[in-house]
Enzyme design. Structure first.
Site, mmCIF file in Angstrom:
data_model
loop_
_atom_site.group_PDB
_atom_site.id
_atom_site.type_symbol
_atom_site.label_atom_id
_atom_site.label_comp_id
_atom_site.label_asym_id
_atom_site.label_seq_id
_atom_site.Cartn_x
_atom_site.Cartn_y
_atom_site.Cartn_z
ATOM 1 C CB ILE A 1 -0.902 0.040 1.261
ATOM 2 C CG1 ILE A 1 -1.684 -1.266 1.413
ATOM 3 C CG2 ILE A 1 -1.861 1.229 1.224
ATOM 4 C CD1 ILE A 1 -2.411 -1.392 2.748
ATOM 5 C CG ASN B 1 -4.005 5.670 -0.428
ATOM 6 O OD1 ASN B 1 -5.172 6.065 -0.477
ATOM 7 N ND2 ASN B 1 -3.132 6.129 0.463
ATOM 8 C CE1 TYR C 1 -6.304 14.195 -6.425
ATOM 9 C CE2 TYR C 1 -8.547 14.939 -6.752
ATOM 10 C CZ TYR C 1 -7.652 14.074 -6.159
ATOM 11 O OH TYR C 1 -8.107 13.096 -5.301
ATOM 12 C CE LYS D 1 -6.253 10.767 -7.415
ATOM 13 N NZ LYS D 1 -5.565 9.604 -6.837
ATOM 14 C CB THR E 1 -7.714 12.753 4.638
ATOM 15 O OG1 THR E 1 -7.926 13.418 3.394
ATOM 16 C CG2 THR E 1 -8.492 11.452 4.669
HETATM 17 N N1 LIG Z 1 -9.608 12.921 0.976
HETATM 18 C C1 LIG Z 1 -10.536 12.983 0.045
HETATM 19 O O1 LIG Z 1 -11.589 13.626 0.217
HETATM 20 C C2 LIG Z 1 -10.343 12.228 -1.248
HETATM 21 C C3 LIG Z 1 -11.373 12.266 -2.201
HETATM 22 C C4 LIG Z 1 -11.230 11.526 -3.381
HETATM 23 C C5 LIG Z 1 -10.080 10.799 -3.611
HETATM 24 N N2 LIG Z 1 -9.073 10.810 -2.666
HETATM 25 C C6 LIG Z 1 -7.882 9.999 -2.948
HETATM 26 O O2 LIG Z 1 -7.660 9.113 -1.854
HETATM 27 C C7 LIG Z 1 -6.255 8.828 -1.740
HETATM 28 C C8 LIG Z 1 -5.795 9.042 -0.309
HETATM 29 O O3 LIG Z 1 -6.006 10.405 0.019
HETATM 30 P P1 LIG Z 1 -5.972 10.947 1.529
HETATM 31 O O4 LIG Z 1 -7.049 11.961 1.599
HETATM 32 O O5 LIG Z 1 -5.914 9.808 2.475
HETATM 33 O O6 LIG Z 1 -4.570 11.728 1.493
HETATM 34 P P2 LIG Z 1 -3.646 12.246 2.692
HETATM 35 O O7 LIG Z 1 -4.341 12.161 4.005
HETATM 36 O O8 LIG Z 1 -3.121 13.557 2.235
HETATM 37 O O9 LIG Z 1 -2.462 11.158 2.709
HETATM 38 C C9 LIG Z 1 -1.615 11.055 1.594
HETATM 39 C C10 LIG Z 1 -0.638 9.901 1.777
HETATM 40 O O10 LIG Z 1 0.225 9.902 0.616
HETATM 41 C C11 LIG Z 1 1.568 9.910 1.049
HETATM 42 N N3 LIG Z 1 2.418 10.714 0.163
HETATM 43 C C12 LIG Z 1 2.240 12.019 -0.207
HETATM 44 N N4 LIG Z 1 3.289 12.433 -0.934
HETATM 45 C C13 LIG Z 1 4.153 11.377 -1.024
HETATM 46 C C14 LIG Z 1 5.428 11.200 -1.638
HETATM 47 N N5 LIG Z 1 6.039 12.184 -2.296
HETATM 48 N N6 LIG Z 1 6.006 9.988 -1.522
HETATM 49 C C15 LIG Z 1 5.424 8.983 -0.835
HETATM 50 N N7 LIG Z 1 4.207 9.091 -0.241
HETATM 51 C C16 LIG Z 1 3.601 10.291 -0.329
HETATM 52 C C17 LIG Z 1 1.558 10.551 2.435
HETATM 53 O O11 LIG Z 1 2.661 10.049 3.193
HETATM 54 P P3 LIG Z 1 3.988 10.894 3.571
HETATM 55 O O12 LIG Z 1 3.605 12.335 3.645
HETATM 56 O O13 LIG Z 1 4.402 10.271 4.869
HETATM 57 O O14 LIG Z 1 4.946 10.596 2.452
HETATM 58 C C18 LIG Z 1 0.235 10.051 3.010
HETATM 59 O O15 LIG Z 1 0.419 8.823 3.664
HETATM 60 C C19 LIG Z 1 -5.565 9.719 -2.777
HETATM 61 O O16 LIG Z 1 -5.300 8.974 -3.941
HETATM 62 C C20 LIG Z 1 -6.591 10.799 -3.069
HETATM 63 O O17 LIG Z 1 -6.424 11.359 -4.346
HETATM 64 C C21 LIG Z 1 -9.177 11.495 -1.493
#
Ligand SMILES: NC(=O)c1ccc[n+]([C@@H]2O[C@H](COP(=O)([O-])OP(=O)(O)OC[C@H]3O[C@@H](n4cnc5c(N)ncnc54)[C@H](OP(=O)(O)O)[C@@H]3O)[C@@H](O)[C@H]2O)c1
Length: 252
Positions: A6, A87, A154, A158, A191
């Site tokens: 993951i 993810n 974005y 996507k 998040t």
């Molecule tokens: N939140 C929403 O409302 C929403 C809606 C639709 C889709 N999504 C999708 O759901 C997924 C998860 O989103 P989330 O909201 O859980 O995001 P989040 O809380 O911002 O977490 C993002 C994760 O990605 C990792 N990440 C970011 N930059 C990175 C890098 N350069 N290298 C390695 N890891 C990296 C971060 O870990 P580190 O910072 O520790 O590296 C963190 O664990 C994404 O694909 C997002 O597009 C989210």
């Protein structure tokens, strides 16, 4: 033995998915820049392995090194089923297109598109050559199908991930490999990514008040609940439709 790899396990949806996999007895390999002590404790409690691979996915040589290390480790574990959950992603840059800096755009596509494609290509190849059943999931967004003012990067990244998912699935069906790849839109969740959206300016993102309202009116979903829906889809292995873009909203 089943293994789930993951990306983005340090917080948000990635952490919730890792937690549920570990609690159901599946070994987890996690990629993110920051570690996650909570997952180490959950693994110990459930007597399964959790291995963290620190990596900045925007850096191609770091990514290639980590893939090599993961393949060596997976070889030793010899799983019967391998899940890859792409993810990790960012929403930035949030700006009207003429204001976007080139290096931030390149970073966005490396992280949101190139890294997931490389991981999927490599792990699918590895699984097929070692006779391991493979199920790949790309986490997508409703923004893939809806233009949003200020989100050109974005929405485009996507949309790319959705088309990539459909193309890989088409190839696997034609090749009769039995390997499956899907995308999953998790909907709006509470998040850090939503915090980033709310901290942008109205000038850059004209829908900002709507997104502030999602938080105020408690409309952002809990990541555990959303992760549970994806796990249910994956557990019903025979019903997984190759190439389908699953949408969490169909399950409420
Ligand atoms: N939140 C929403 O409302 C929403 C809606 C639709 C889709 N999504 C999708 O759901 C997924 C998860 O989103 P989330 O909201 O859980 O995001 P989040 O809380 O911002 O977490 C993002 C994760 O990605 C990792 N990440 C970011 N930059 C990175 C890098 N350069 N290298 C390695 N890891 C990296 C971060 O870990 P580190 O910072 O520790 O590296 C963190 O664990 C994404 O694909 C997002 O597009 C989210």
């Amino acid at each position: 033995m089943k293994i789930a790899l993951i990306t983005g396990v340090s917080k948000g949806l990635g952490e919730a998915l890792a937690k549920l996999f570990l609690e159901s007895g599946i070994h987890v390999l996690g990629i993110s820049r920051n570690s996650n002590g909570r997952l180490v404790k959950i693994a110990t409690k459930n007597n399964v392995n959790y291995e963290h691979y620190p990596c900045d996915l925007s850096n191609i040589s770091e990514l290639e090194n980590v893939i090599e290390k993961i393949q060596e480790d997976v070889n030793r574990l010899n799983p019967s089923l391998f899940y890859l959950i792409n993810n990790a992603a960012v929403i930035d840059p949030i700006h009207q297109v003429t204001q976007i800096e080139n290096d931030r755009l390149a970073y966005h596509f490396q992280l949101n598109v190139v890294a997931p494609m490389i991981l999927m290509n490599q792990m699918l190849n590895y699984s097929s050559s070692s006779n391991t059943t493979f199920i790949g999931v790309n986490i997508t967004s409703g923004a893939a199908e809806r233009p949003v003012y200020g989100w050109s990067a974005y929405c485009s990244s996507k949309a790319s991930i959705n088309m990539y998912t459909k193309t890989v699935a088409l190839e696997q069906v034609n090749l009769k490999t039995g390997q499956k790849i899907i995308a999953f839109n998790p909907g709006i969740m509470d998040t850090t990514m939503q915090q980033t959206i709310r901290s942008s300016s109205k000038e850059s993102f004209i829908e900002i008040d709507k997104f502030k309202g999602y938080k105020e009116n408690k409309q952002l979903r809990d990541t555990d609940m959303v992760a549970g829906i994806l796990i249910d889809i994956l557990n019903d292995e025979a019903s997984i439709e190759n190439g389908k873009i699953y949408d969490v909203n169909e399950y409420f």
